[in-house]
Design a protein around this motif. Structure first.
Motif, PDB file in Angstrom:
ATOM      1  N   PRO A  10       0.717  -1.155  -0.067  1.00 20.91           N
ATOM      2  CA  PRO A  10      -0.063  -0.078   0.125  1.00 20.91           C
ATOM      3  C   PRO A  10       0.900   1.261   0.029  1.00 20.91           C
ATOM      4  CG  PRO A  10      -0.900  -1.492   1.623  1.00 20.91           C
ATOM      5  CD  PRO A  10       0.702  -2.161   1.031  1.00 20.91           C
ATOM      6  N   ILE A  11       0.378   2.304  -0.711  1.00 23.08           N
ATOM      7  CA  ILE A  11       1.336   3.469  -1.046  1.00 23.08           C
ATOM      8  C   ILE A  11       1.279   4.321   0.559  1.00 23.08           C
ATOM      9  CG2 ILE A  11       0.998   6.062  -1.869  1.00 23.08           C
ATOM     10  CD1 ILE A  11      -0.373   4.580  -4.205  1.00 23.08           C
ATOM     11  N   TYR A  12       0.328   4.254   1.331  1.00 22.14           N
ATOM     12  CA  TYR A  12       0.587   4.961   2.684  1.00 22.14           C
ATOM     13  C   TYR A  12       1.810   4.172   3.574  1.00 22.14           C
ATOM     14  CZ  TYR A  12      -1.322   1.456   5.819  1.00 22.14           C
ATOM     15  OH  TYR A  12      -1.862   0.251   6.542  1.00 22.14           O
ATOM     16  N   LEU A  13       2.122   2.692   3.415  1.00 22.30           N
ATOM     17  CA  LEU A  13       3.075   2.239   3.944  1.00 22.30           C
ATOM     18  C   LEU A  13       4.414   2.620   3.398  1.00 22.30           C
ATOM     19  CD1 LEU A  13       1.625  -1.486   4.540  1.00 22.30           C
ATOM     20  CD2 LEU A  13       2.064   0.627   6.507  1.00 22.30           C
ATOM     21  N   GLN A  14       4.393   2.592   1.966  1.00 20.09           N
ATOM     22  CA  GLN A  14       5.599   3.039   1.248  1.00 20.09           C
ATOM     23  C   GLN A  14       5.975   4.482   1.505  1.00 20.09           C
ATOM     24  OE1 GLN A  14       5.764   1.632  -3.097  1.00 20.09           O
ATOM     25  NE2 GLN A  14       3.727   1.044  -2.614  1.00 20.09           N
ATOM     26  N   LEU A  15       5.269   5.235   1.706  1.00 22.76           N
ATOM     27  CA  LEU A  15       5.442   6.722   2.121  1.00 22.76           C
ATOM     28  C   LEU A  15       6.016   6.668   3.504  1.00 22.76           C
ATOM     29  CD1 LEU A  15       5.266   9.406   0.943  1.00 22.76           C
ATOM     30  CD2 LEU A  15       2.761   9.727   1.875  1.00 22.76           C
ATOM     31  N   MET A  16       5.523   5.802   4.481  1.00 17.73           N
ATOM     32  CA  MET A  16       5.844   5.740   5.837  1.00 17.73           C
ATOM     33  C   MET A  16       7.523   5.279   5.801  1.00 17.73           C
ATOM     34  SD  MET A  16       3.814   4.128   9.010  1.00 17.73           S
ATOM     35  CE  MET A  16       4.084   2.344   8.690  1.00 17.73           C
ATOM     36  N   ASP A  17       7.518   4.063   5.050  1.00 20.55           N
ATOM     37  CA  ASP A  17       9.167   3.586   4.581  1.00 20.55           C
ATOM     38  C   ASP A  17      10.041   4.741   4.361  1.00 20.55           C
ATOM     39  OD1 ASP A  17       8.069   1.441   5.525  1.00 20.55           O
ATOM     40  OD2 ASP A  17       8.134   0.339   3.532  1.00 20.55           O
ATOM     41  N   TYR A  18       9.587   5.557   3.479  1.00 19.60           N
ATOM     42  CA  TYR A  18      10.308   6.847   3.019  1.00 19.60           C
ATOM     43  C   TYR A  18      10.718   7.905   4.169  1.00 19.60           C
ATOM     44  CZ  TYR A  18      11.539  11.123   1.089  1.00 19.60           C
ATOM     45  OH  TYR A  18      12.025  12.541   0.783  1.00 19.60           O
ATOM     46  N   PHE A  19       9.740   8.111   4.744  1.00 14.34           N
ATOM     47  CA  PHE A  19       9.828   8.963   6.044  1.00 14.34           C
ATOM     48  C   PHE A  19      10.773   8.248   7.053  1.00 14.34           C
ATOM     49  CE2 PHE A  19       6.173  11.517   4.761  1.00 14.34           C
ATOM     50  CZ  PHE A  19       6.988  12.650   4.538  1.00 14.34           C
ATOM     51  N   PHE A  20      10.577   7.017   7.404  1.00 18.98           N
ATOM     52  CA  PHE A  20      11.335   6.419   8.529  1.00 18.98           C
ATOM     53  C   PHE A  20      12.747   6.519   8.055  1.00 18.98           C
ATOM     54  CE2 PHE A  20       7.860   3.515  10.504  1.00 18.98           C
ATOM     55  CZ  PHE A  20       7.333   4.541  11.059  1.00 18.98           C
ATOM     56  N   ILE A  88      13.681  -1.553  12.010  1.00 16.55           N
ATOM     57  CA  ILE A  88      13.895  -1.832  10.629  1.00 16.55           C
ATOM     58  C   ILE A  88      15.047  -2.633  10.030  1.00 16.55           C
ATOM     59  CG2 ILE A  88      14.634  -0.302   8.681  1.00 16.55           C
ATOM     60  CD1 ILE A  88      13.081   1.838   9.619  1.00 16.55           C
ATOM     61  N   SER A  89      16.182  -2.735  11.262  1.00 21.36           N
ATOM     62  CA  SER A  89      17.515  -3.570  10.877  1.00 21.36           C
ATOM     63  C   SER A  89      17.034  -4.932  11.052  1.00 21.36           C
ATOM     64  CB  SER A  89      18.375  -3.227  11.937  1.00 21.36           C
ATOM     65  OG  SER A  89      19.522  -4.221  11.790  1.00 21.36           O
ATOM     66  N   GLU A  90      16.018  -5.212  12.141  1.00 21.26           N
ATOM     67  CA  GLU A  90      15.629  -6.619  12.380  1.00 21.26           C
ATOM     68  C   GLU A  90      14.788  -7.262  11.202  1.00 21.26           C
ATOM     69  OE1 GLU A  90      13.764  -6.971  16.083  1.00 21.26           O
ATOM     70  OE2 GLU A  90      15.336  -6.141  17.254  1.00 21.26           O
ATOM     71  N   GLN A  91      13.917  -6.470  10.708  1.00 21.32           N
ATOM     72  CA  GLN A  91      13.071  -6.776   9.652  1.00 21.32           C
ATOM     73  C   GLN A  91      13.790  -7.053   8.145  1.00 21.32           C
ATOM     74  OE1 GLN A  91      10.413  -3.635   8.317  1.00 21.32           O
ATOM     75  NE2 GLN A  91       9.581  -5.013   6.650  1.00 21.32           N
ATOM     76  N   TYR A  92      14.682  -6.008   8.012  1.00 24.82           N
ATOM     77  CA  TYR A  92      15.507  -6.523   6.573  1.00 24.82           C
ATOM     78  C   TYR A  92      16.504  -7.279   6.521  1.00 24.82           C
ATOM     79  CZ  TYR A  92      12.834  -2.559   4.445  1.00 24.82           C
ATOM     80  OH  TYR A  92      11.698  -1.802   3.892  1.00 24.82           O
ATOM     81  N   VAL A  93      17.182  -7.350   7.722  1.00 25.18           N
ATOM     82  CA  VAL A  93      18.296  -8.497   8.124  1.00 25.18           C
ATOM     83  C   VAL A  93      17.685  -9.855   8.404  1.00 25.18           C
ATOM     84  CG1 VAL A  93      20.177  -9.333   9.455  1.00 25.18           C
ATOM     85  CG2 VAL A  93      19.924  -6.638   8.944  1.00 25.18           C
ATOM     86  N   GLY A  94      16.482  -9.972   8.700  1.00 23.93           N
ATOM     87  CA  GLY A  94      15.797 -11.113   8.970  1.00 23.93           C
ATOM     88  C   GLY A  94      15.458 -11.670   7.687  1.00 23.93           C
ATOM     89  N   LYS A  95      14.798 -10.816   6.881  1.00 24.25           N
ATOM     90  CA  LYS A  95      14.373 -11.394   5.488  1.00 24.25           C
ATOM     91  C   LYS A  95      15.621 -11.614   4.518  1.00 24.25           C
ATOM     92  CE  LYS A  95      10.289  -8.481   5.084  1.00 24.25           C
ATOM     93  NZ  LYS A  95       9.637  -7.386   4.234  1.00 24.25           N
TER      94      LYS A  95
END
Length: 122
Positions: A10-20, A88-95
């Motif tokens: 969803p766009i709102y999540l992508q936008l949130m990822d950008y801000f994060f 964020i680190s845990e999420q991406y490193v885990g994947k």
């Protein structure tokens, strides 16, 4: 603001990822005011309701603080930003680790590949 959207999320999540990402890398600093909902919507070409949903979700996560009549600001609480970076680190490193293991890489090979990639990026 350079954001490109895809259909996978969803766009709102992508936008949130950008801000994060901007908050975590220091491009947007603690206490800094975010652009208004309208400004952001026009700049990235989405409906203002989508941006409002993004801001509301960031506020729910306590990464952003809304001040009535003034706008939305990044939290000044560094522990919240530290927690965000960690999540964020845990999420991406885990994947990444799961993907590599599913493709037959050993722990040592994964560490070696990360080391090589880090050297190339410096």
């Amino acid at each position: 603001m350079n954001v490109s959207f895809d259909n996978s999320k969803p766009i709102y999540l992508q936008l949130m990822d950008y801000f994060f990402q901007q908050i975590c890398n220091g491009s947007i600093e603690p206490g800094e005011k975010l652009p208004s909902v309208r400004e952001t919507a026009v700049e990235v070409g989405v409906n203002p309701n989508t941006v409002q949903r993004t801001y509301a979700e960031m506020e729910r996560l306590q990464v952003v603080v809304a001040k009535r009549g003034q706008g939305s600001f990044v939290t000044e609480d560094k522990t919240i930003i530290k927690r965000l970076r960690s999540e964020i680190s845990e999420q991406y490193v885990g994947k990444f680790v799961t993907y590599m293991k599913n493709n037959g890489f050993t722990e040592e090979e994964i560490i070696e590949q990360v080391s090589v990639a880090l050297k190339k990026s410096l």
